[in-house]
Design a protein around this motif. Structure first.
Motif, PDB file in Angstrom:
ATOM      1  N   ALA A   1      -7.739  17.655  -0.113  1.00  0.00           N
ATOM      2  CA  ALA A   1      -7.432  18.515   1.035  1.00  0.00           C
ATOM      3  C   ALA A   1      -8.193  19.831   0.955  1.00  0.00           C
ATOM      4  O   ALA A   1      -8.610  20.384   1.981  1.00  0.00           O
TER       5      ALA A   1
ATOM      6  N   ILE B   1      -4.460   4.278  -0.822  1.00  0.00           N
ATOM      7  CA  ILE B   1      -5.622   4.878  -0.152  1.00  0.00           C
ATOM      8  C   ILE B   1      -5.357   6.376  -0.120  1.00  0.00           C
ATOM      9  O   ILE B   1      -4.373   6.835   0.471  1.00  0.00           O
ATOM     10  N   ILE B   2      -6.200   7.106  -0.812  1.00  0.00           N
ATOM     11  CA  ILE B   2      -5.963   8.522  -1.047  1.00  0.00           C
ATOM     12  C   ILE B   2      -7.055   9.331  -0.348  1.00  0.00           C
ATOM     13  O   ILE B   2      -8.239   8.989  -0.449  1.00  0.00           O
ATOM     14  N   PRO B   3      -6.669  10.394   0.354  1.00  0.00           N
ATOM     15  CA  PRO B   3      -7.680  11.194   1.063  1.00  0.00           C
ATOM     16  C   PRO B   3      -8.431  12.126   0.110  1.00  0.00           C
ATOM     17  O   PRO B   3      -8.286  13.352   0.165  1.00  0.00           O
TER      18      PRO B   3
ATOM     19  N   THR C   1      -4.872  14.390  -4.349  1.00  0.00           N
ATOM     20  CA  THR C   1      -4.692  14.566  -2.906  1.00  0.00           C
ATOM     21  C   THR C   1      -4.875  16.037  -2.551  1.00  0.00           C
ATOM     22  O   THR C   1      -5.517  16.375  -1.542  1.00  0.00           O
TER      23      THR C   1
ATOM     24  N   ARG D   1       0.876  -1.166   0.000  1.00  0.00           N
ATOM     25  CA  ARG D   1       0.000   0.000   0.000  1.00  0.00           C
ATOM     26  C   ARG D   1       0.911   1.212   0.000  1.00  0.00           C
ATOM     27  O   ARG D   1       1.483   1.587   1.032  1.00  0.00           O
TER      28      ARG D   1
ATOM     29  N   ASP E   1       0.178   4.316  -1.455  1.00  0.00           N
ATOM     30  CA  ASP E   1      -0.514   5.607  -1.521  1.00  0.00           C
ATOM     31  C   ASP E   1       0.017   6.472  -2.658  1.00  0.00           C
ATOM     32  O   ASP E   1      -0.008   6.059  -3.785  1.00  0.00           O
TER      33      ASP E   1
END
Lengths: 163, 418
Positions: free
Chosen positions: B359, B204-206, B355, A154, A156
């Motif tokens: 944000a 996993i991207i915010p 990202t 993972r 990212d």
């Protein structure tokens, strides 16, 4: 060089490579490598039940890639490597040495997300091992191969920097 | 001195038609996200993995769609089936590994069965319950094994071996119907011979899942990528058509990429996929969040699992031909990784961009308009792909993308503002 001297030189080269990469001194890192150097980042995926290669290239490929960095948009959050050399095996007859080291890479946020909030925060970025091969000569030791076997899949945002 | 724009001006409707911008709340609102899971992800066809990840009888893969855990199995009959990965007894997740084989037994169960480790209930590859521990003692004749099989899901293998599932028992179309012609540009290349996954990693991207899909749908952002500018920007690039298909899918027509223009890169001509002209590049974006991207020698597929209004898991796969020899496969992997790997040049740049969007569009941020208003004769820098997606999104959600408080059905006519 005696076997002990060679082993010490191998350890020294591994730690210097970490420091140079920590400082993004890419040319100094590559000066530790012989002309036929091969670099790869690999991982095993239990998802697809296969060994994978995430990045690979020659010394020239790495040099080209690093020289192109200013043309790319990168996360400039620095990576710092914590490395412990576990084993060094010297083959005096062949003039080579191999080493296995554990490596933890920490990323300290700079501009990757929202710098006002995140800058300064350090996180473990990658967990893995270095599997290194060296050529031993009267001048010392030179990397001829580094396989970074990472456990982390993972990743990212990923990174433009070698590990 | 006048300010650039004050709050009122900043939040005012733009001078564009209502389908040429969206309200940023669709990227951050929890209620909208929950609704998307129910109305879209539990209703549509979603690809979850590739058949090469489970080539043998009794192989399995686990995945998640709309927060529902799913297990995909290959039976003794080699048929691929999908089930909720949930034991009908006390609701435990049955299989916890990402992949493997049921040929081997488990501490609580027998070979060739799916076993819930909690109380040792066992199921065959068709989802039938075949063993309930101490059944007669506990249930007497009040509960039969036939009554407690697994929940089976609609499942198809389609388009180069991708495995698709739907949680919607009532879906009245096949995957081919659902694709509505959007896959045809790549079908000859992907269906000529078996494919094989050689690359997997996840991010996993915010940010909201739609921001990633938007990025895949628009090529205007090639200004982000030095690689794409130097290998692409020419007349043929700007002439690429951006086409919409029914059900919200789009694809982007091909052109010849000049890989040699990027220092250290090489032509992919000799190992192009079957029927694909040398160094050509097609992209397909399927509603609600799937991307197929064929750049000459390697196929990339992004599968999105939305985790929250501000979080998405993206699984990245790279595929080549199963018949590849070692040298060819290495070249495909190198080509794939140079731009699309986790250490590649382009993917990192794309992920940085979304990202940043995530944000800036957090749930507490004031609502704003996100512009999708470029018109360039439906070519590559036209934003018709995103407009096409959001028209479909509005239809499924019955929310107007430019004002999600309003129903789509009564407000869908795109009237250009004066």
């Amino acid at each position: 060089m005696s076997g002990v001297d060679t082993a010490n030189a191998v350890r020294d080269s591994i730690y210097r490579a970490c420091l140079y990469k920590d400082d993004m001194a890419w040319e100094k890192w590559l000066e530790l490598c012989d002309d036929d150097y091969y670099y790869a980042i690999t991982a095993y995926s239990p998802e697809i039940s296969n060994d994978m290669t995430y990045l690979s290239g020659s010394r020239e490929d790495m040099s080209t890639m690093m020289n192109m960095l200013p043309k790319h948009n990168s996360d400039h959050s620095p990576l710092k490597r914590h490395c412990s050399v576990y084993t060094v095996d010297v083959d005096e007859k062949a003039g080579t040495a191999t080493a296995v080291s554990s490596v933890l890479v920490y990323q300290t946020q700079l501009d990757g997300i929202n710098c006002h909030v995140d800058a300064g925060e350090s996180k473990v970025f990658i967990v893995g091992k270095y599997h290194d091969k060296f050529r031993v000569s009267g001048d010392g030791v030179k990397f001829i191969e580094r396989i970074v076997k990472i456990d982390t899949r993972r990743l990212d945002k990923g990174t433009h920097y070698p590990i | 001195m006048a300010r650039s724009r004050n709050h009122e001006q900043w939040t005012a409707k733009p001078s564009l038609a209502s389908d040429e911008y969206v309200d940023s709340r669709i990227y951050s609102d929890q209620e909208i996200f929950d609704e998307e899971q129910e109305k879209i992800f539990k209703k549509a066809w979603i690809p979850v993995c590739h058949e090469s990840e489970m080539p043998k009888a009794y192989d399995f893969r686990t995945t998640t769609v709309a927060a529902e855990p799913i297990v995909i199995t290959r039976g003794k009959d080699m048929k691929v089936r999908a089930f909720l990965n949930v034991c009908p007894h006390r609701g435990n997740m049955i299989e916890r590994r990402p992949s493997g084989s049921f040929l081997e037994g488990t501490p609580s169960g027998n070979p060739k069965h799916m076993t819930c480790m909690f109380h040792a209930w066992q199921f065959d590859m068709k989802g039938r319950c075949v063993y309930i521990s101490r059944q007669e003692e506990g249930y007497q004749d009040r509960l039969q094994k036939q009554q407690v099989g697994l929940r089976e899901l609609k499942c198809e293998v389609y388009f180069g071996g991708f495995i698709w599932v739907s949680l919607n028992d009532d879906i009245d179309m096949t995957v081919a119907d659902w694709a509505a012609g959007s896959l045809e540009c790549l079908q000859p290349s992907l269906d000529e011979e078996p494919l094989e996954v050689f690359h997997y990693h996840k991010a996993i991207i915010p940010c909201n899942y739609k921001l990633w899909h938007d990025t895949n749908c628009e090529f205007y952002h090639d200004y982000l990528h030095y690689h794409n500018r130097i290998t692409g920007f020419n007349d043929a690039y700007f002439a690429r058509k951006n086409m919409g298909f029914d059900n919200g899918h789009i694809n982007v027509g091909s052109f010849e990429v000049n890989y040699d223009n990027y220092e250290g890169a090489h032509s992919r001509e000799t190992i192009s996929f079957p029927h694909l002209p040398a160094n050509h590049w097609y992209m397909i974006d399927m509603f609600p969040g799937v991307n197929f991207n064929l750049r000459g020698s390697s196929l990339r597929c992004d599968m999105m699992t939305p985790l929250g209004p501000d979080s998405v898991m993206i699984e990245f796969r790279g595929l080549g031909l199963k018949s590849d020899d070692a040298k060819t496969r290495k070249s495909r992997i190198d080509h794939h990784n140079s731009i699309w790997g986790p250490f590649g040049r382009n993917l990192h740049e794309d992920l940085l961009a979304v990202t940043g969007q995530g944000a800036a569009m957090n749930a507490s941020a004031e609502k704003r308009q996100i512009l999708h208003g470029r018109h360039e004769n439906e070519t590559i820098h036209d934003e018709n792909g995103m407009r096409h997606f959001y028209e479909e999104w509005g239809r499924w959600m019955d929310r107007l993308p430019s004002n999600p408080d309003k129903p789509f059905k009564e407000n869908s006519s795109a009237v250009r503002a004066v």
